[in-house]
Design an enzyme around this catalytic site. Structure first.
Site, mmCIF file in Angstrom:
data_model
loop_
_atom_site.group_PDB
_atom_site.id
_atom_site.type_symbol
_atom_site.label_atom_id
_atom_site.label_comp_id
_atom_site.label_asym_id
_atom_site.label_seq_id
_atom_site.Cartn_x
_atom_site.Cartn_y
_atom_site.Cartn_z
ATOM 1 N N ARG A 189 0.800 -1.235 0.000
ATOM 2 C CA ARG A 189 0.000 0.000 0.000
ATOM 3 C C ARG A 189 0.822 1.269 0.000
ATOM 4 O O ARG A 189 0.543 2.202 -0.754
ATOM 5 C CB ARG A 189 -0.943 0.041 1.217
ATOM 6 C CG ARG A 189 -2.226 -0.707 1.012
ATOM 7 C CD ARG A 189 -2.681 -1.284 2.317
ATOM 8 N NE ARG A 189 -1.751 -2.318 2.683
ATOM 9 C CZ ARG A 189 -1.917 -3.609 2.381
ATOM 10 N NH1 ARG A 189 -2.995 -4.004 1.776
ATOM 11 N NH2 ARG A 189 -0.997 -4.502 2.722
ATOM 12 N N ARG B 160 11.337 4.059 2.930
ATOM 13 C CA ARG B 160 11.033 3.101 4.012
ATOM 14 C C ARG B 160 12.300 2.336 4.322
ATOM 15 O O ARG B 160 13.011 1.903 3.402
ATOM 16 C CB ARG B 160 9.929 2.145 3.581
ATOM 17 C CG ARG B 160 9.802 0.952 4.511
ATOM 18 C CD ARG B 160 8.562 0.142 4.262
ATOM 19 N NE ARG B 160 7.374 0.888 4.645
ATOM 20 C CZ ARG B 160 6.153 0.364 4.669
ATOM 21 N NH1 ARG B 160 5.968 -0.896 4.324
ATOM 22 N NH2 ARG B 160 5.109 1.094 5.024
HETATM 23 C C1 NCD Z 1 2.033 -0.930 8.138
HETATM 24 C C2 NCD Z 1 3.536 -0.726 8.213
HETATM 25 O O1 NCD Z 1 4.242 -0.921 7.249
HETATM 26 O O2 NCD Z 1 3.960 -0.341 9.287
HETATM 27 N N1 NCD Z 1 1.574 -1.121 6.849
HETATM 28 C C3 NCD Z 1 1.301 -0.043 6.055
HETATM 29 O O3 NCD Z 1 2.134 0.780 5.801
HETATM 30 N N2 NCD Z 1 0.049 0.103 5.618
HETATM 31 C C4 NCD Z 1 1.545 -1.944 9.083
HETATM 32 C C5 NCD Z 1 2.162 -3.301 9.093
HETATM 33 O O4 NCD Z 1 3.064 -3.616 8.326
HETATM 34 O O5 NCD Z 1 1.695 -4.107 9.906
#
Ligand code: NCD
Length: 303
Positions: free
Chosen positions: A51, A101
């Site tokens: 996402r 990220r």
């Molecule tokens: C979350 C994350 O990456 O922290 N996901 C996201 O970005 N929608 C939650 C998760 O990975 O559990």
């Protein structure tokens, strides 16, 4: 503000501006179709994502811009030992804005100081995830009409769940909210969240290991147990299915409960709950694209 590293980089007024902008984008998407023409977004993802990365890319494409990047550390020069700072400085030569990220807490902050273009934290280890929080805030706004006087339950992995940390941080900036923190003892929120945010802010909260307060909640924020942050598999296996939300449990909940989850879901919400009108997690997914469009415009200084 050049970068978005923590949700507190935005004032409460700026949060509202972003929400209003996202609502306008939803209302009149055509107005925004060329706003980022000739601009490039780089997505640097050193950790898995569906996402967050794709919504960033979809957001930039819908603004008329383009995207480049990588979706795993192994396909970048990180695999050869390049530092985050050097990678960021390099990418700043090719792109106008970065979403990063990384499994290491603080990596996007390092990137932000090395790059002279805006850097967005798209999740750093078990620390923060401010753009998921923007997504969550837009969802809460659309479902509840505001951010105050809500009783919010957080359930699951409150220790390693970065979305939980960032959202508690955001909701502590509004008045009259109460928090119900549902988790196994080992996965309680970190001490700094308890002390610096909840205690210092004088918020009412309870930490519990059961569902007893479910009937009182306005919002229930479910989370997955963060397997990748555990030190041993046995602990993960022991804790992963302790809290599972079922249609049966929801019979005692409020009629206007808003059930949220940042996704991905593993087992913690039974599939049958998806058909409940109170389930908002797929609405959250869509909101994530709109609010990221608003954020990209803001950080690029485009009106
Ligand atoms: C979350 C994350 O990456 O922290 N996901 C996201 O970005 N929608 C939650 C998760 O990975 O559990």
């Amino acid at each position: 503000m050049k970068d978005l590293i923590s949700i507190t980089d935005l004032t409460v007024e700026e949060l509202q501006e972003l929400i209003d902008k996202a609502l306008d984008i939803i209302e009149c998407p055509d107005k925004y179709a060329e706003k980022c023409k000739r601009k490039k977004l780089a997505t640097l993802f050193f950790e898995p994502s569906t996402r967050t990365r794709l919504s960033f890319e979809a957001a930039m494409l819908e603004l008329g811009g383009s995207v480049l990047g990588f979706s795993e550390a192994n396909s970048s020069s990180a695999a050869k030992g390049e530092s985050v700072a050097d990678t960021a400085r390099t990418v700043a030569c090719y792109a106008d804005i970065i979403a990063m990220r990384h499994p290491k807490e603080g990596a996007p902050l390092v990137a932000a100081s090395a790059a002279d273009i805006p850097v967005i934290n798209a999740g750093d280890g078990g620390h923060n995830h401010p753009t998921q929080t923007l997504t969550d805030l837009l969802t809460i706004y659309r479902e509840k009409g505001g951010f105050s006087n809500l009783k919010i339950g957080f359930c699951g992995d409150l220790k390693f769940g970065r979305t939980v940390h960032s959202l508690i941080n955001a909701m502590c900036r509004y008045e009259g909210n109460e928090f119900v923190l549902i988790s196994p003892e080992e996965l309680r929120v970190p001490g700094y969240i308890r002390k610096d945010l909840l205690d210092r802010g004088g918020f009412k909260y309870v930490e519990t290991d059961n569902w007893d307060l479910l009937p009182e909640l306005d919002i229930l924020y479910m989370t997955r147990v963060q397997r990748e942050r555990f030190f041993n598999e046995a602990d993960y296996l022991r804790l992963k299915d302790v809290f599972i939300l079922t249609a049966e449990k929801l019979r005692s909940a409020k009629e206007d409960l808003c059930i949220m989850h940042p996704l991905p879901r593993v087992n913690e919400i039974e599939r049958a709950v998806d058909d409940d009108p109170r389930a908002c997690y797929f609405k959250q997914v869509l909101n994530g694209k709109y609010i990221r469009m608003a954020l990209i415009l803001k950080l690029l200084g485009i009106e």
